[in-house]
Design an enzyme around this catalytic site. Structure first.
Site, PDB file in Angstrom:
ATOM      1  CE1 TYR A   1     -28.672  23.954  77.657  1.00  0.00           C
ATOM      2  CE2 TYR A   1     -27.043  22.557  78.742  1.00  0.00           C
ATOM      3  CZ  TYR A   1     -28.337  23.003  78.616  1.00  0.00           C
ATOM      4  OH  TYR A   1     -29.319  22.504  79.451  1.00  0.00           O
TER       5      TYR A   1
ATOM      6  CB  THR B   1     -32.359  21.865  75.590  1.00  0.00           C
ATOM      7  OG1 THR B   1     -33.361  21.609  74.610  1.00  0.00           O
ATOM      8  CG2 THR B   1     -32.994  22.473  76.820  1.00  0.00           C
TER       9      THR B   1
ATOM     10  CB  ALA C   1     -33.515  26.039  78.507  1.00  0.00           C
TER      11      ALA C   1
HETATM   12  N1  LIG Z   1     -32.491  18.011  78.259  1.00  0.00           N
HETATM   13  C1  LIG Z   1     -31.438  17.762  79.044  1.00  0.00           C
HETATM   14  O1  LIG Z   1     -30.729  16.745  78.907  1.00  0.00           O
HETATM   15  C2  LIG Z   1     -31.096  18.727  80.161  1.00  0.00           C
HETATM   16  C3  LIG Z   1     -29.946  18.490  80.937  1.00  0.00           C
HETATM   17  C4  LIG Z   1     -29.648  19.375  81.981  1.00  0.00           C
HETATM   18  C5  LIG Z   1     -30.454  20.471  82.212  1.00  0.00           C
HETATM   19  N2  LIG Z   1     -31.537  20.689  81.433  1.00  0.00           N
HETATM   20  C6  LIG Z   1     -32.379  21.883  81.705  1.00  0.00           C
HETATM   21  O2  LIG Z   1     -33.654  21.447  82.143  1.00  0.00           O
HETATM   22  C7  LIG Z   1     -34.673  22.339  81.678  1.00  0.00           C
HETATM   23  C8  LIG Z   1     -35.768  21.561  80.982  1.00  0.00           C
HETATM   24  O3  LIG Z   1     -35.202  20.837  79.892  1.00  0.00           O
HETATM   25  P1  LIG Z   1     -36.117  20.064  78.833  1.00  0.00           P
HETATM   26  O4  LIG Z   1     -35.327  18.903  78.335  1.00  0.00           O
HETATM   27  O5  LIG Z   1     -37.484  19.886  79.382  1.00  0.00           O
HETATM   28  O6  LIG Z   1     -36.151  21.175  77.674  1.00  0.00           O
HETATM   29  P2  LIG Z   1     -36.915  21.110  76.260  1.00  0.00           P
HETATM   30  O7  LIG Z   1     -37.664  19.827  76.152  1.00  0.00           O
HETATM   31  O8  LIG Z   1     -35.943  21.484  75.216  1.00  0.00           O
HETATM   32  O9  LIG Z   1     -37.998  22.280  76.438  1.00  0.00           O
HETATM   33  C9  LIG Z   1     -37.619  23.634  76.474  1.00  0.00           C
HETATM   34  C10 LIG Z   1     -38.800  24.450  75.982  1.00  0.00           C
HETATM   35  O10 LIG Z   1     -38.429  25.841  76.045  1.00  0.00           O
HETATM   36  C11 LIG Z   1     -38.957  26.458  74.876  1.00  0.00           C
HETATM   37  N3  LIG Z   1     -38.298  27.718  74.548  1.00  0.00           N
HETATM   38  C12 LIG Z   1     -37.146  27.893  73.835  1.00  0.00           C
HETATM   39  N4  LIG Z   1     -36.928  29.207  73.649  1.00  0.00           N
HETATM   40  C13 LIG Z   1     -37.943  29.879  74.269  1.00  0.00           C
HETATM   41  C14 LIG Z   1     -38.263  31.260  74.406  1.00  0.00           C
HETATM   42  N5  LIG Z   1     -37.495  32.227  73.873  1.00  0.00           N
HETATM   43  N6  LIG Z   1     -39.387  31.587  75.105  1.00  0.00           N
HETATM   44  C15 LIG Z   1     -40.188  30.618  75.610  1.00  0.00           C
HETATM   45  N7  LIG Z   1     -39.934  29.294  75.503  1.00  0.00           N
HETATM   46  C16 LIG Z   1     -38.821  28.935  74.829  1.00  0.00           C
HETATM   47  C17 LIG Z   1     -38.716  25.408  73.802  1.00  0.00           C
HETATM   48  O11 LIG Z   1     -39.472  25.698  72.647  1.00  0.00           O
HETATM   49  P3  LIG Z   1     -38.873  25.234  71.207  1.00  0.00           P
HETATM   50  O12 LIG Z   1     -38.691  23.757  71.297  1.00  0.00           O
HETATM   51  O13 LIG Z   1     -39.952  25.663  70.258  1.00  0.00           O
HETATM   52  O14 LIG Z   1     -37.580  25.970  71.046  1.00  0.00           O
HETATM   53  C18 LIG Z   1     -39.178  24.146  74.521  1.00  0.00           C
HETATM   54  O15 LIG Z   1     -40.557  23.945  74.411  1.00  0.00           O
HETATM   55  C19 LIG Z   1     -33.941  23.378  80.823  1.00  0.00           C
HETATM   56  O16 LIG Z   1     -33.678  24.511  81.600  1.00  0.00           O
HETATM   57  C20 LIG Z   1     -32.635  22.703  80.463  1.00  0.00           C
HETATM   58  O17 LIG Z   1     -31.600  23.644  80.240  1.00  0.00           O
HETATM   59  C21 LIG Z   1     -31.886  19.835  80.430  1.00  0.00           C
END
Ligand SMILES: NC(=O)c1ccc[n+]([C@@H]2O[C@H](COP(=O)([O-])OP(=O)(O)OC[C@H]3O[C@@H](n4cnc5c(N)ncnc54)[C@H](OP(=O)(O)O)[C@@H]3O)[C@@H](O)[C@H]2O)c1
Length: 313
Positions: free
Chosen positions: A146, A80, A78
């Site tokens: 977002y 994020t 995503a």
């Molecule tokens: N983090 C939070 O506090 C939070 C809260 C609520 C919900 N969520 C949801 O939980 C899920 C996991 O979150 P997380 O914190 O593990 O996220 P994260 O650490 O930001 O990891 C997301 C990964 O997705 C990759 N990505 C971005 N654009 C992409 C594309 N076009 N194609 C393929 N990969 C791509 C990113 O790569 P780059 O880094 O290179 O862009 C990153 O490696 C997400 O769906 C997020 O929306 C997160």
């Protein structure tokens, strides 16, 4: 079970891959970079199969998923960066990743008849009131870009599929990425006084604990919307910070104790503007997990303790 995981270079995807390996399932990871780019600490994910896939590229998503033919996709990739998402020049990309990218995956899941897990957020709600949000509540009203794009992702998944799990999580922290705890520890080293908001209420989610639940889910057919965070009651970001510093000091880091670092509790208004508006009430009701026989996540304080150990603080 063969499971395809997106976003393995991020916090959650990384831990889902290790959980799959631990349980003897076949995990195939993917992210946007050519090769796996997470932390290298000798865990399973580093050696598991990896496929580069940009989720905004519908053709690539179709080719990859149709050739892998997984039993389930756990879609963790995503955009994020919540504040950056507000920038006019970023909004098309945020939409392409979170909404259209998710739709690309859901369309192929339908064609190959596989289960899909989509991670979403408390930000689909506007955070009014003090009642915890139920997972099947449809009063969506995201306050920021977002949240809007994540909601569109949800709607693509639930509109196209029957075999889906939409799991809303909040305040995420994990080993493989930046998060509130890491930011606090860095700031706490550099300053002797920090202000943290006391009127946004929710619960943290440790990706290591959540990964276990997500794999439990795909072993079942108990589809639908869920809320999942750690247990231990609803807290503010201020409460969260105080506990992180308390534990860090207890682990032998006096720079974080009350003598060296003052944590000041402020309202969001006092803290000042951030680009993206955030909900005050992020209380997520998780009772549906128990109603469906899923094991809840441990207390968030316990998760913080294990996380600080993993960070080798
Ligand atoms: N983090 C939070 O506090 C939070 C809260 C609520 C919900 N969520 C949801 O939980 C899920 C996991 O979150 P997380 O914190 O593990 O996220 P994260 O650490 O930001 O990891 C997301 C990964 O997705 C990759 N990505 C971005 N654009 C992409 C594309 N076009 N194609 C393929 N990969 C791509 C990113 O790569 P780059 O880094 O290179 O862009 C990153 O490696 C997400 O769906 C997020 O929306 C997160």
């Amino acid at each position: 079970m063969k499971v395809f995981v997106t976003g393995v270079a991020g916090q959650l995807g990384h831990d889902v891959m290790n959980e799959l390996a631990e349980r003897g399932y076949e995990g195939i990871g993917s992210d946007i970079k050519e090769t796996f780019s997470g932390v290298f600490e000798g865990t399973a994910v580093e050696k598991m199969p990896y496929v580069q896939m940009d989720i905004t590229d519908a053709g690539s998503v179709r080719n990859v998923l149709a050739s892998v033919k997984p039993d389930a996709v756990v879609h963790c990739a995503a955009w994020t960066a919540v504040d950056l998402a507000e920038d006019e020049d970023k909004q098309d990309t945020v939409y392409a990743v979170n909404a259209a990218g998710t739709r690309n995956i859901a369309e192929v899941c339908r064609e190959i008849d596989c289960k899909m897990v989509y991670l979403s957020t408390d930000y689909v709600f506007d955070g009014t009131g003090t009642e915890p949000w139920k997972p099947d509540c449809k009063d969506y009203s995201p306050l920021n870009v977002y949240g809007k794009t994540k909601l569109e992702g949800e709607q693509a998944v639930s509109g196209l599929l029957e075999k889906y799990f939409i799991v809303r999580i909040a305040w995420v922290f994990g080993k493989n990425g930046r998060n509130f705890i890491r930011t606090m520890l860095d700031l706490g080293k550099k300053h002797d006084r920090l202000t943290v908001v006391n009127d946004q209420i929710g619960t943290p989610t440790y990706t290591f604990d959540l990964a276990r639940l997500l794999v439990d889910m795909i072993e079942t057919e108990k589809y639908g919307y869920y809320h999942a965070t750690n247990e231990g009651g609803y807290i503010s970001w201020y409460d969260f910070a105080v506990e992180v510093f308390r534990q860090a000091a207890e682990m032998g880091h006096p720079e974080y104790d009350a003598e060296h670092l003052e944590i000041v509790s402020v309202t969001t208004k006092e803290y000042g503007d951030s680009k993206a508006a955030r909900p005050f009430n992020s209380r997520l009701d998780k009772s549906k997990l128990q109603e469906n026989g899923f094991e809840l996540l441990p207390d968030w304080r316990d998760a913080v303790r294990r996380y600080l150990n993993v960070l080798k603080l």
